[in-house]
Design a protein around this motif. Structure first.
Motif, PDB file in Angstrom:
ATOM      1  N   ILE A 219       0.858  -1.183   0.000  1.00  0.00           N
ATOM      2  CA  ILE A 219       0.000   0.000   0.000  1.00  0.00           C
ATOM      3  C   ILE A 219       0.897   1.237   0.000  1.00  0.00           C
ATOM      4  N   SER A 220       0.695   2.080  -1.009  1.00  0.00           N
ATOM      5  CA  SER A 220       1.537   3.270  -1.161  1.00  0.00           C
ATOM      6  C   SER A 220       0.687   4.424  -1.695  1.00  0.00           C
ATOM      7  N   LYS A 221       1.304   5.583  -1.818  1.00  0.00           N
ATOM      8  CA  LYS A 221       0.607   6.753  -2.354  1.00  0.00           C
ATOM      9  C   LYS A 221       1.398   7.303  -3.527  1.00  0.00           C
ATOM     10  N   LYS A 222       0.717   7.442  -4.661  1.00  0.00           N
ATOM     11  CA  LYS A 222       1.367   7.940  -5.864  1.00  0.00           C
ATOM     12  C   LYS A 222       0.440   8.927  -6.561  1.00  0.00           C
ATOM     13  N   ARG A 223       0.979  10.104  -6.870  1.00  0.00           N
ATOM     14  CA  ARG A 223       0.229  11.130  -7.600  1.00  0.00           C
ATOM     15  C   ARG A 223      -1.121  11.428  -6.951  1.00  0.00           C
ATOM     16  N   GLY A 224      -1.102  11.518  -5.634  1.00  0.00           N
ATOM     17  CA  GLY A 224      -2.295  11.896  -4.898  1.00  0.00           C
ATOM     18  C   GLY A 224      -3.285  10.776  -4.659  1.00  0.00           C
ATOM     19  N   LYS A 225      -2.984   9.580  -5.128  1.00  0.00           N
ATOM     20  CA  LYS A 225      -3.882   8.449  -4.931  1.00  0.00           C
ATOM     21  C   LYS A 225      -3.241   7.397  -4.039  1.00  0.00           C
ATOM     22  N   ILE A 226      -4.083   6.762  -3.216  1.00  0.00           N
ATOM     23  CA  ILE A 226      -3.629   5.612  -2.434  1.00  0.00           C
ATOM     24  C   ILE A 226      -3.801   4.375  -3.302  1.00  0.00           C
ATOM     25  N   ILE A 227      -2.753   3.594  -3.395  1.00  0.00           N
ATOM     26  CA  ILE A 227      -2.767   2.416  -4.262  1.00  0.00           C
ATOM     27  C   ILE A 227      -2.460   1.177  -3.431  1.00  0.00           C
ATOM     28  N   CYS A 228      -3.330   0.187  -3.549  1.00  0.00           N
ATOM     29  CA  CYS A 228      -3.116  -1.097  -2.869  1.00  0.00           C
ATOM     30  C   CYS A 228      -2.997  -2.187  -3.925  1.00  0.00           C
ATOM     31  N   GLU A 229      -1.891  -2.914  -3.885  1.00  0.00           N
ATOM     32  CA  GLU A 229      -1.667  -4.018  -4.818  1.00  0.00           C
ATOM     33  C   GLU A 229      -1.623  -5.327  -4.033  1.00  0.00           C
ATOM     34  N   ILE A 230      -2.481  -6.263  -4.422  1.00  0.00           N
ATOM     35  CA  ILE A 230      -2.555  -7.574  -3.769  1.00  0.00           C
ATOM     36  C   ILE A 230      -2.219  -8.632  -4.809  1.00  0.00           C
ATOM     37  N   ALA A 231      -1.101  -9.318  -4.608  1.00  0.00           N
ATOM     38  CA  ALA A 231      -0.637 -10.308  -5.582  1.00  0.00           C
ATOM     39  C   ALA A 231      -0.529 -11.678  -4.919  1.00  0.00           C
ATOM     40  N   ASP A 232      -0.794 -12.728  -5.705  1.00  0.00           N
ATOM     41  CA  ASP A 232      -0.665 -14.094  -5.191  1.00  0.00           C
ATOM     42  C   ASP A 232       0.112 -14.944  -6.181  1.00  0.00           C
TER      43      ASP A 232
END
Length: 430
Positions: free
Chosen positions: A348-361
């Motif tokens: 979970i990070s913040k890029k260009r004003g958006k919070i981004i959550c990446e869930i990978a399996d």
């Protein structure tokens, strides 16, 4: 909220739970009868005592082990058979009242012992053993002959008298030690089986929890979510008391750890009071859920979480991320061949004003055609009943809160080359 009930209430709930289980399954289903019979035969042969296991009504659950020839002949006489049955029932009752092995003189003058089988105060049956003459001090033993009527005079039955004189002789202290060993063994066997039954009940409660979480996940209005939180309270209390019962029966640290997990999950539900939860709380809930799924499916799953520290207290709707982790495990990792370990990566990070959550399996993933079909269905409102409802529901909730252009949910192949990746992004405008 008070997570645990009082000791008195907890004890009462645990007793009711165990009683319902033993009532439904009976002692017969709480003992591996084949294994116990073999052990019973070995103990009887090694100690020179007769043994049989009965239910609380006195009905035999096992065959008799090393039954005395004297007792076999004696029970052919109707009045003696009646007195023997009374003696067995009386000894079992006394043992149940004491919750300890009870030794006594039977009407024939031999020494018997009843070993009670009791779980949470419920008398399920007994192991009857003895049919022996004893050496040593027996002055403290009750003589059941005084409680029966019409008992025969052994001297008037020469054959029986001869068999009595030839009957086995056992040291009274040895018989007492054998009874203590039998109680230890039978209690452990019954309690292990009871634990399995309790675990089955726990998994039923887990299924109910998923239903409650689904309301928080998919609820369109505040009232529906509030109702879910209110109903989850009693449910989780029941689940925690269930786990506490398991800890008592099992005596294992793992179960105590599970109690802590559920306590935190309950806290998560109630923290969503205003319709939002901190990202850190959501992550904690995900980690706890994965631990429960690992225990339930007995699968090795590694989970790595990387959250930008500055975002840990940012707020999101409850159950925004959890559905994707659950889907990754159930549809991606569990179908993996053999004992291949599963892995979930959450960033979970913040890029260009958006919070981004990446869930990978690292699960089985899906083909390009399957992914294309899913994207098509997701884009067609009339096809939503055929689509992945978690993706649609989460995207719809985020769009409602953050605006149509302020949130997105994207599904793609895992860049690492195996499995899938979900990318959830939103603009934290509130």
């Amino acid at each position: 909220m008070e997570i645990f009930s009082s000791n008195m209430e907890e004890k009462e709930q645990r007793s009711k739970l165990v009683y319902s289980i033993v009532s439904d399954y009976s002692l017969k289903s709480l003992i591996d009868l084949d294994a116990w019979e073999k052990l019973q035969d070995s103990i009887a042969a090694a100690t020179g005592t007769a043994m049989v296991t009965v239910d609380y009504k006195g009905n035999p659950l096992t065959k008799t082990s090393s039954f005395s020839e004297f007792c076999n002949e004696r029970r052919k006489i109707p009045v003696c058979e009646k007195n023997c049955f009374f003696s067995d029932a009386y000894g079992s009752l006394k043992a149940a009242m004491l919750n300890a092995p009870y030794m006594f003189h039977c009407p024939a003058g031999l020494v018997d012992c009843a070993v009670p089988i009791i779980v949470e105060g419920n008398h399920l049956g007994a192991v009857l053993m003895g049919q022996v003459r004893v050496s040593g001090d027996t002055s403290s033993l009750e003589d059941v002959k005084k409680l029966v009527q019409n008992e025969i005079d052994l001297n008037e039955y020469p054959k029986l008298k001869k068999l009595y004189d030839e009957n086995r002789v056992v040291d009274v202290d040895q018989l007492r030690r054998t009874a203590d060993l039998v109680k230890l063994l039978i209690d452990e066997m019954v309690q292990k089986q009871l634990l399995l039954k309790l675990q089955d009940e726990l998994y039923k409660l887990i299924a109910q929890l998923k239903d409650k979480v689904a309301v928080l996940r998919n609820g369109e209005d505040r009232g529906q979510s509030d109702s879910a939180r209110q109903s989850v309270g009693p449910f989780m209390l029941s689940a925690l008391n269930m786990l506490n019962s398991m800890a008592i029966v099992e005596g294992a640290d793992g179960t105590s750890e599970a109690i802590g997990i559920y306590a935190q999950m309950l806290e998560y539900i109630y923290d969503a009071e205003d319709g939002f939860i901190s990202i850190q709380s959501e992550v904690n809930f995900i980690q706890n859920s994965v631990e429960i799924l690992k225990r339930q499916f007995k699968r090795d799953i590694e989970m790595a979480v990387n959250v930008d520290y500055a975002l840990s207290q940012a707020y999101i709707p409850p159950c925004t991320l959890y559905p994707f982790v659950e889907n990754a495990i159930i549809h991606g990792i569990l179908p993996l061949d053999g004992d291949e370990a599963g892995r979930i990566d959450v960033e979970i990070s913040k890029k260009r004003g958006k919070i981004i959550c990446e869930i990978a399996d690292n699960g089985v993933g899906m083909s390009d055609d399957q992914l294309e079909i899913m994207e098509f269905r997701r884009s067609k409102p009339e096809s939503r009943q055929l689509s992945n409802m978690d993706i649609i529901s989460t995207r719809r909730r985020l769009e409602k809160i953050y605006g149509e252009n302020g949130a997105s949910v994207e599904l793609a192949h895992n860049p690492s080359g195996k499995g899938m990746q979900v990318r959830i992004s939103w603009s934290p405008s509130i």
